[in-house]
Design an enzyme around this catalytic site. Structure first.
Site, PDB file in Angstrom:
ATOM      1  N   ASN A 160       0.158  -3.921  10.324  1.00 54.92           N
ATOM      2  CA  ASN A 160       0.457  -5.143   9.580  1.00 54.92           C
ATOM      3  C   ASN A 160       1.100  -6.146  10.522  1.00 54.92           C
ATOM      4  OD1 ASN A 160       0.901  -6.816   7.239  1.00 54.92           O
ATOM      5  ND2 ASN A 160       3.053  -6.178   7.277  1.00 54.92           N
ATOM      6  N   HIS A 186       3.940  -9.205  10.242  1.00 58.93           N
ATOM      7  CA  HIS A 186       4.951  -9.737   9.323  1.00 58.93           C
ATOM      8  C   HIS A 186       5.622 -10.951   9.979  1.00 58.93           C
ATOM      9  CE1 HIS A 186       7.860  -9.701   6.093  1.00 58.93           C
ATOM     10  NE2 HIS A 186       8.781  -9.945   7.002  1.00 58.93           N
ATOM     11  N   LEU A 232       0.871  -1.189   0.000  1.00 61.51           N
ATOM     12  CA  LEU A 232       0.000   0.000   0.000  1.00 61.51           C
ATOM     13  C   LEU A 232       0.896   1.223   0.000  1.00 61.51           C
ATOM     14  CD1 LEU A 232      -2.562  -1.232   2.644  1.00 61.51           C
ATOM     15  CD2 LEU A 232      -2.914  -1.069   0.168  1.00 61.51           C
TER      16      LEU A 232
HETATM   17  C1  GAR Z   1       0.826 -14.596   7.827  1.00 59.85           C
HETATM   18  O1  GAR Z   1       1.814 -15.512   8.233  1.00 59.85           O
HETATM   19  C2  GAR Z   1       1.382 -13.198   7.744  1.00 59.85           C
HETATM   20  O2  GAR Z   1       2.385 -12.950   8.663  1.00 59.85           O
HETATM   21  C3  GAR Z   1       1.925 -13.184   6.338  1.00 59.85           C
HETATM   22  O3  GAR Z   1       0.957 -13.870   5.583  1.00 59.85           O
HETATM   23  C4  GAR Z   1       0.379 -14.880   6.387  1.00 59.85           C
HETATM   24  C5  GAR Z   1      -1.138 -14.810   6.230  1.00 59.85           C
HETATM   25  O4  GAR Z   1      -1.731 -15.893   6.849  1.00 59.85           O
HETATM   26  N1  GAR Z   1       2.091 -11.833   5.871  1.00 59.85           N
HETATM   27  C6  GAR Z   1       3.112 -11.440   5.122  1.00 59.85           C
HETATM   28  O5  GAR Z   1       3.982 -12.195   4.721  1.00 59.85           O
HETATM   29  C7  GAR Z   1       3.100  -9.958   4.778  1.00 59.85           C
HETATM   30  N2  GAR Z   1       4.328  -9.581   4.139  1.00 59.85           N
HETATM   31  P1  GAR Z   1      -3.302 -15.904   7.150  1.00 59.85           P
HETATM   32  O6  GAR Z   1      -4.027 -15.608   5.852  1.00 59.85           O
HETATM   33  O7  GAR Z   1      -3.535 -17.327   7.617  1.00 59.85           O
HETATM   34  O8  GAR Z   1      -3.586 -14.882   8.223  1.00 59.85           O
END
Ligand code: GAR
Length: 199
Positions: A104, A106, A90
């Protein structure tokens, strides 16, 4: 809440809401992925949820999509935009509209391993601890002020999948607790530094 994936963080937040541990409401759930798990989890729990097409780019929203996302969030009168596995960057206009009100999660201990598949980056690097980070979103990629972190060990024999699963268990505790602290007004931000959340 904005998400692109299976929605485990959404489920953790919804469970915390249902348990009365999170003084907030979910006004709207949006996904850039048609049929994403997060939309299914939101719909069965009775939250307004919909797919909004991201437009012509792969890693960000195009101008028309950004306007559509902003319009939907404003119409729902959201106070806080919670990214839960939303896999698009974003920027400019969106962040100006919700300045200081986008968070967020991460899957690493930032500032190590920003960007994609952070658990795999950690495994390949050979660190013995990684974890997850809740942070405010600024104009960079995974660079905004850190609100809270949880450490997770990397174990002998871990695969990318087993390590990600362990990190996601930590995410499910950290994110609802961090958002509850924001909702209570406990989290203060001074420049890069935040205070008020112990988790
Ligand atoms: C999570 O592990 C989150 O930390 C990651 O995506 C996954 C979503 O899982 N986010 C990133 O990598 C952002 N850069 P979910 O759909 O089961 O919540």
């Amino acid at each position: 809440m904005l998400g692109s994936g299976k929605g485990s963080n959404f489920v953790a937040l919804a469970d915390a809401l249902a348990a009365g541990q999170l003084p907030a409401e979910v006004a709207l759930v949006l996904s850039d992925v048609e049929g994403a798990g997060i939309l299914g989890h939101a719909s069965v729990r009775g939250f307004p949820a919909r797919y909004l097409p991201p437009g012509k780019f792969r890693t960000k929203l195009d101008e028309a999509a950004e306007a559509a996302y902003l319009g939907a969030l404003r119409e729902a009168q959201v106070d806080l935009v919670v990214l839960a596995g939303f896999m698009r960057i974003l920027k400019g206009e969106f962040l100006r509209a919700f300045e200081g009100r986008v968070v967020n999660i991460h899957p690493s201990l930032l500032p190590s391993f920003p960007g994609l598949a952070a658990w795999k980056q950690a495994l390949d690097y050979g660190v013995k601890f990684t974890g997850c980070t809740v942070h405010y979103v600024d104009q960079g990629v995974d660079t905004g002020p850190i609100i809270g972190q949880r450490a997770v060990p990397v174990l002998d024999g871990d695969t990318a999948e087993s390590l990600h699963a362990r990190i996601q268990l930590a995410e499910r505790e950290l994110y609802p607790a961090a958002i509850a602290a924001i909702a209570r007004g406990d989290v203060k931000v001074r420049g890069r530094l935040t205070s008020g959340f112990a988790g």
